[in-house]
Design a protein around this motif. Structure first.
Motif, PDB file in Angstrom:
ATOM      1  N   LEU A   1      33.534  44.515  41.121  1.00 31.72           N
ATOM      2  CA  LEU A   1      34.378  44.788  39.740  1.00 31.72           C
ATOM      3  C   LEU A   1      34.640  43.377  40.180  1.00 31.72           C
ATOM      4  CD1 LEU A   1      36.194  48.174  39.078  1.00 31.72           C
ATOM      5  CD2 LEU A   1      33.982  47.090  37.465  1.00 31.72           C
ATOM      6  N   TYR A   2      34.922  42.719  41.431  1.00 35.55           N
ATOM      7  CA  TYR A   2      35.358  41.927  42.584  1.00 35.55           C
ATOM      8  C   TYR A   2      34.369  40.856  41.739  1.00 35.55           C
ATOM      9  CZ  TYR A   2      37.301  38.582  46.140  1.00 35.55           C
ATOM     10  OH  TYR A   2      37.899  37.202  46.625  1.00 35.55           O
ATOM     11  N   PRO A   3      35.912  39.428  41.647  1.00 34.04           N
ATOM     12  CA  PRO A   3      37.508  39.075  41.744  1.00 34.04           C
ATOM     13  C   PRO A   3      37.507  39.342  40.360  1.00 34.04           C
ATOM     14  CG  PRO A   3      36.363  37.119  41.475  1.00 34.04           C
ATOM     15  CD  PRO A   3      34.522  37.913  41.432  1.00 34.04           C
ATOM     16  N   GLN A   4      36.992  39.680  38.887  1.00 39.13           N
ATOM     17  CA  GLN A   4      37.338  39.857  37.731  1.00 39.13           C
ATOM     18  C   GLN A   4      38.685  40.449  38.297  1.00 39.13           C
ATOM     19  OE1 GLN A   4      34.746  39.868  38.469  1.00 39.13           O
ATOM     20  NE2 GLN A   4      32.748  39.019  37.780  1.00 39.13           N
ATOM     21  N   MET A   5      38.914  41.856  38.335  1.00 40.49           N
ATOM     22  CA  MET A   5      39.408  42.556  37.925  1.00 40.49           C
ATOM     23  C   MET A   5      40.672  43.073  39.682  1.00 40.49           C
ATOM     24  SD  MET A   5      38.522  44.888  35.666  1.00 40.49           S
ATOM     25  CE  MET A   5      39.908  46.060  35.687  1.00 40.49           C
ATOM     26  N   ASN A   6      40.644  41.676  40.585  1.00 37.44           N
ATOM     27  CA  ASN A   6      41.919  41.020  41.063  1.00 37.44           C
ATOM     28  C   ASN A   6      42.909  41.618  40.246  1.00 37.44           C
ATOM     29  OD1 ASN A   6      39.734  40.775  43.268  1.00 37.44           O
ATOM     30  ND2 ASN A   6      40.713  38.630  43.111  1.00 37.44           N
TER      31      ASN A   6
ATOM     32  N   TYR B   1      44.372  43.152  38.094  1.00 37.71           N
ATOM     33  CA  TYR B   1      44.560  43.869  37.273  1.00 37.71           C
ATOM     34  C   TYR B   1      45.024  45.352  38.196  1.00 37.71           C
ATOM     35  CZ  TYR B   1      44.311  49.190  35.515  1.00 37.71           C
ATOM     36  OH  TYR B   1      44.489  50.588  34.957  1.00 37.71           O
TER      37      TYR B   1
END
Length: 219
Positions: free
Chosen positions: A46-51, A53
């Motif tokens: 999921l990195y880095p899109q969910m940093n 959140y």
């Protein structure tokens, strides 16, 4: 309470799984490496899109946030004539999240993982996860007592689902941010859940007795 045996059965299973996990971490920690590392790498996809959140949601279980929210909810319960609920929440946060979880960290002295770069700074030991234990206790208690304040079934269910997803997100955030093994957050959830399921029937009994006494006094 007709479901007392069911709650105690669930509590027994969660406590048993927690005890087994503690035993493995203490004596055979290497056997968890496959489990831990596979989940860590899965979450890291999921990195880095969910940093943003996960950096945000983890704050809902930071020590200062947990302390402040616990005080607020204990106060709200107490001054809204829900003294037994206030006592149940307060006891769980102080005894399990505050004292027992801290002592377990000292006992196991598990170092934090170095698989991923730490995105937040932590100084204590890793097992069990304090964020996971505290969020399970605080938000889990709210899940149990929400029917006291929301009578309509659909809004109450939505609220309980949101609280459950919050706990799950906090658990995942600790793995994503690199500061906990999955077995750490699993242990914290099991520890908090054991307390909730074991004590909920007694809480309901005490609350019923207290409410009946209050009704008699007001007659």
């Amino acid at each position: 309470m007709k479901n007392k045996s069911l709650y105690h059965l669930i509590g027994s299973f969660t406590l048993l799984f927690f005890a087994v996990l503690c035993y493995i971490v203490r004596f055979y920690p290497d056997t968890l490496s496959g489990f831990d590392h596979s989940i860590i790498h899965g979450v890291h996809r999921l990195y880095p899109q969910m940093n943003g959140y996960f950096l945000w949601v983890t704050k809902f279980a930071n020590p200062i946030t947990i302390v402040l929210l616990s005080i607020v909810f204990v106060g709200l319960f107490y001054f809204n004539k829900q003294k037994i609920t206030a006592l149940w929440l307060g006891a769980g946060m102080v005894l399990i999240s505050g004292a027992l979880n801290h002592l377990l960290k000292i006992f196991f002295q598990r170092e934090r993982p170095t698989v991923l770069t730490h995105m937040v700074t932590e100084h204590s030991f890793s097992f069990p996860s304090g964020h996971s234990t505290a969020s399970t206790l605080l938000y889990g208690t709210l899940i149990f007592v929400l029917p006291l304040f929301i009578k309509e079934k659909t809004p109450r269910l939505i609220g309980q689902i949101i609280l459950g997803l919050l706990v799950f997100s906090i658990m995942i955030s600790r793995i994503y941010l690199g500061v906990h093994y999955p077995s750490d957050v699993l242990a914290g959830m099991l520890l908090g859940s054991s307390w909730l399921f074991f004590t909920y029937p007694y809480y309901q009994q005490k609350k019923l007795a207290y409410d009946l006494k209050a009704i008699r006094r007001n007659k």
